[in-house]
Write a protein that holds these residues in place. Structure first.
Motif, PDB file in Angstrom:
ATOM      1  N   ASP A 216       0.804  -1.413   0.055  1.00 37.48           N
ATOM      2  CA  ASP A 216      -0.117   0.064   0.210  1.00 37.48           C
ATOM      3  C   ASP A 216       0.820   1.261   0.130  1.00 37.48           C
ATOM      4  O   ASP A 216       0.889   2.293   0.838  1.00 37.48           O
ATOM      5  CB  ASP A 216      -0.900  -0.039   1.116  1.00 37.48           C
ATOM      6  CG  ASP A 216      -1.973   0.902   1.135  1.00 37.48           C
ATOM      7  OD1 ASP A 216      -2.278   1.546  -0.079  1.00 37.48           O
ATOM      8  OD2 ASP A 216      -2.458   1.504   2.189  1.00 37.48           O
ATOM      9  N   LEU A 217       1.664   1.304  -0.832  1.00 34.01           N
ATOM     10  CA  LEU A 217       2.676   2.358  -1.055  1.00 34.01           C
ATOM     11  C   LEU A 217       2.485   3.044  -2.637  1.00 34.01           C
ATOM     12  O   LEU A 217       2.573   2.325  -3.562  1.00 34.01           O
ATOM     13  CB  LEU A 217       4.046   2.203  -0.807  1.00 34.01           C
ATOM     14  CG  LEU A 217       4.711   1.946   0.441  1.00 34.01           C
ATOM     15  CD1 LEU A 217       5.993   1.067   0.504  1.00 34.01           C
ATOM     16  CD2 LEU A 217       4.529   3.052   1.443  1.00 34.01           C
ATOM     17  N   SER A 218       2.373   4.617  -2.674  1.00 35.73           N
ATOM     18  CA  SER A 218       2.165   4.845  -4.098  1.00 35.73           C
ATOM     19  C   SER A 218       3.666   4.806  -4.550  1.00 35.73           C
ATOM     20  O   SER A 218       4.534   5.158  -4.137  1.00 35.73           O
ATOM     21  CB  SER A 218       2.085   6.446  -4.034  1.00 35.73           C
ATOM     22  OG  SER A 218       2.541   7.060  -3.425  1.00 35.73           O
ATOM     23  N   MET A 219       3.522   4.624  -5.931  1.00 37.92           N
ATOM     24  CA  MET A 219       4.932   4.760  -6.613  1.00 37.92           C
ATOM     25  C   MET A 219       5.579   6.103  -6.426  1.00 37.92           C
ATOM     26  O   MET A 219       6.893   6.214  -6.605  1.00 37.92           O
ATOM     27  CB  MET A 219       4.381   4.669  -8.147  1.00 37.92           C
ATOM     28  CG  MET A 219       4.178   3.205  -8.485  1.00 37.92           C
ATOM     29  SD  MET A 219       5.454   2.010  -8.188  1.00 37.92           S
ATOM     30  CE  MET A 219       6.576   2.297  -9.661  1.00 37.92           C
ATOM     31  N   GLU A 220       4.745   7.113  -6.325  1.00 38.99           N
ATOM     32  CA  GLU A 220       5.420   8.420  -6.015  1.00 38.99           C
ATOM     33  C   GLU A 220       6.172   8.459  -4.765  1.00 38.99           C
ATOM     34  O   GLU A 220       7.694   8.854  -4.507  1.00 38.99           O
ATOM     35  CB  GLU A 220       4.350   9.354  -5.856  1.00 38.99           C
ATOM     36  CG  GLU A 220       4.901  10.885  -5.704  1.00 38.99           C
ATOM     37  CD  GLU A 220       3.627  11.921  -5.433  1.00 38.99           C
ATOM     38  OE1 GLU A 220       4.294  13.121  -5.242  1.00 38.99           O
ATOM     39  OE2 GLU A 220       2.693  11.551  -5.618  1.00 38.99           O
TER      40      GLU A 220
END
Length: 678
Positions: A216-220
């Motif tokens: 649950d981590l954004s690519m950003e």
């Protein structure tokens, strides 16, 4: 005549010669003194310059202060000397260096002896007045320091080094009264990646996408961490801290074990226990003994007990030889781990109390009425303190901060008008003053009443239109008008005298910030209307849920207030008398009827298997009479058989189906089961 002139010439020559000699001697002496004075000034300036370099840690200037031959003869280059100073004094983070007792002594024409003391602070504490001594030699019209390793630390020689070991104290844990953890030190997994193991191009992108989805981590977020300036292909880059049991094998993912603070009850105890975090600039300004990287309590009991929990870091600084063997101790401080603190809180009761508020804004306090121990201090809604420790995203933090229900507020420490639960106090004062008595009847017509025309458009209202009302009925039906009339008959002086026997204006001995309970803004009501409103728990009364619970302990303790405790102790609780035992027993019987009587406002809680006493209350928040305001709902409930618990619950701005009584019905039944009383 000529002979006389000749004689005068002869006598003048010796005099002239004498004067010339005098001038030469004086000039030579003056020149010597000037040279001597200038020489001393040169030495003093050179010594002061060397001291400044040490105090300012300006080691790049050592080349102009040191005799090159002195360090080269010891097989050091200038760069090695500079690096040695820098690695020791900056590497260990030695600060506040200052010299004292500087002494200059001439040995011969070109040699002086310099002695001084240095005091400074290491991460282990202050080192005072270390003795240093060296010689300064004149070369090319300037004095230079004869350098040796002992000028770093007395006792160093040759290629000696400094060994520094910092021993971090382990933070003490917070436990409930049964030893269950409320704030514990737990092993977690730091999930991250090593850049070279991700591959290149499409392979790297695919791996990062899977990491993004799994954790649950954004690519950003991921790319921002991978693009930090210190990152290289070989280094582990932490991306997220997770619980150990949530670690999964995934291509490109690596794990490292880390020790973190963990809060097992999560949201259920966040406002009470709080959380820890790294020191900030503001923290350093308030507490200069803190250093960057220190972890301190930021909120709740973690902050209140920080000094006891944090303990004291320790460590050692030694002079060691080239092989790392200890030669001479410079400083040793024993590490002292933080203290474990055991509370009166019960983890089960705390969790259940929180769950039963169902996310409504409010608070529940559960207390041991005999011993004073607080079983539960709940505030709702709340937040997960583990996110604060493991690294909360800005989005999550903003969500908490902007929530109109204000999850960061500790509602158990906020003052409220207590509403109709306070009628129990008014009735008790009236009984002790022999103004109120259980069977005293008042005939009241309608649902509103005012004393006379002096009240203008203001009137006291009630919910039930019961004509003949005694004290018991007034409690059962929660009749505002009855208690307004009783307090007007009692009078302000007698009423205030009775209230002062409780805890108004007192600071409770609890590690929780709160204002003392308030009767009114001024020392007198200056208004019969305000006096009447106070009688049924409105007016300018401000009492937080903890204070309310404490006041109501009189009914289970023969009229004595039992003061609250939060830290487990073998000492007897502090008490004081507020009402007579006769009044306390009479009130307990009346409050049992509020539950058992079908007309009682707390009858929803009735269960024939146990004998519960209770009183409900609402406090309406409105700007003027006649308008409909938000209502806070209160519930006072306590066991009368074993006196195992007293509960005070509040729901802010409650709506239909979410009163404090409705939300706590099943919780009270669980309390009876938990205490083994069914």
């Amino acid at each position: 005549m000529n002979s006389r002139v000749e004689n005068n010439r002869r006598s003048f020559k010796p005099l002239l010669l004498f004067l010339v000699v005098i001038v030469i001697v004086f000039g030579a002496t003056a020149s010597y003194l000037i040279i001597k004075k200038n020489d001393k000034a040169l030495f003093e300036e050179a010594a002061a310059n060397f001291i400044r370099i040490l105090e300012n840690k300006d080691y790049k200037k050592l080349g102009k202060a040191l005799d090159e031959h002195s360090y080269k003869s010891l097989n050091y280059t200038l760069e090695e000397v500079e690096e040695k100073y820098d690695r020791i004094f900056n590497g260990i983070n030695i600060t506040d260096i200052h010299a004292s007792h500087v002494s200059l002594e001439k040995v011969n024409n070109n040699l002086y002896e310099l002695s001084y003391q240095l005091s400074f602070t290491t991460p282990l504490g202050a080192l005072e007045k270390l003795e240093y001594k060296t010689e300064m030699t004149k070369k090319d019209d300037k004095y230079l320091v004869n350098w040796e390793p002992a000028l770093i630390f007395p006792g160093m020689e040759g290629k000696d080094k400094i060994s520094y070991q910092y021993l971090k104290a382990e933070r003490g844990e917070i436990q409930d009264h049964l030893g269950n953890g409320l704030a514990i030190n737990e092993t977690f997994k730091s999930m991250g990646v090593v850049a070279k193991e991700l591959g290149e191009g499409n392979e790297k992108e695919a791996k990062l996408q899977k990491i993004s989805q799994q954790f649950d981590l954004s690519m950003e977020e991921i790319n921002k961490k991978l693009n930090q300036s210190w990152v290289t292909d070989e280094l582990f880059v932490p991306l997220k801290t997770i619980e150990s049991n949530k670690a999964v094998e995934l291509p490109g993912v690596s794990y490292q074990n880390i020790k973190l603070r963990y809060y097992p009850l999560k949201e259920a105890a966040a406002n009470l226990i709080g959380y820890i975090g790294k020191v900030t600039k503001e923290d350093n300004e308030k507490h200069p003994n803190l250093v960057d990287g220190d972890i301190i309590g930021k909120a709740g009991l973690e902050k209140a007990f920080d000094k006891r929990l944090r303990g004291k870091d320790g460590g050692e600084i030694w002079i060691v030889d080239e092989n790392g063997e200890n030669k001479q101790e410079i400083q040793t401080v024993e590490k002292a781990d933080g203290e474990d603190i055991q509370l009166t809180i019960d983890s089960y009761i705390q969790s259940e109390a929180f769950e039963h508020l169902k996310g409504n804004a409010g608070s529940t306090v559960v207390m041991n009425p005999k011993e004073g121990g607080l079983f539960a201090l709940v505030s709702s809604p709340s937040y997960d303190p583990n996110k604060m420790v493991q690294g909360i995203s800005q989005q999550d933090y903003d969500q908490f901060a902007n929530d109109e229900k204000k999850p960061f507020i500790s509602r158990f420490a906020v003052g409220y008008a207590p509403g109709s639960t306070f009628k129990t106090i008014t009735a008790s004062i009236g009984l002790d003053a022999n103004v109120t008595y259980p069977d005293k009847l008042r005939t009241i017509n309608g649902r509103s009443w005012k004393k006379d025309g002096s009240w203008g458009g203001y009137s006291v209202t009630r919910v039930s239109d019961v004509q003949n009302v005694d004290m018991r009925k007034a409690l059962i039906y929660s009749d505002n008008i009855y208690f307004a009339q009783e307090v007007l008959e009692l009078g302000e002086d007698a009423f205030r005298d009775g209230l002062k026997k409780f805890i108004f204006g007192e600071e409770l001995d609890l590690p929780i910030a709160m204002n003392p309970a308030q009767i009114s803004k001024e020392n007198t009501f200056n208004s019969e209307i305000l006096l009447a409103d106070t009688a049924y728990g409105q007016g300018e009364l401000l009492i937080n849920p903890i204070q309310q619970a404490v006041m109501y302990t009189v009914f289970q303790n023969e009229g004595k207030i039992v003061y609250p405790t939060l830290v487990k102790s073998k000492e007897s609780p502090k008490t004081k008398s507020a009402i007579t035992s006769t009044t306390a027993n009479e009130m307990e019987k009346s409050l049992i009827e509020v539950v058992s009587n079908p007309n009682g406002t707390a009858h929803l809680l009735y269960n024939k298997r146990y004998q519960l006493a209770g009183k409900t209350g609402t406090a309406e928040l409105k700007l003027k009479q006649g308008e409909k305001g938000n209502e806070n709902s209160f519930l006072l409930a306590f066991d009368t058989e074993q006196d195992n618990f007293l509960l005070l619950s509040l729901v802010e701005g409650y709506s239909k189906g979410s009163s404090a009584t409705q939300l706590n019905k099943s919780f009270i039944e669980k309390l009876y089961v938990y205490f083994g009383m069914q």
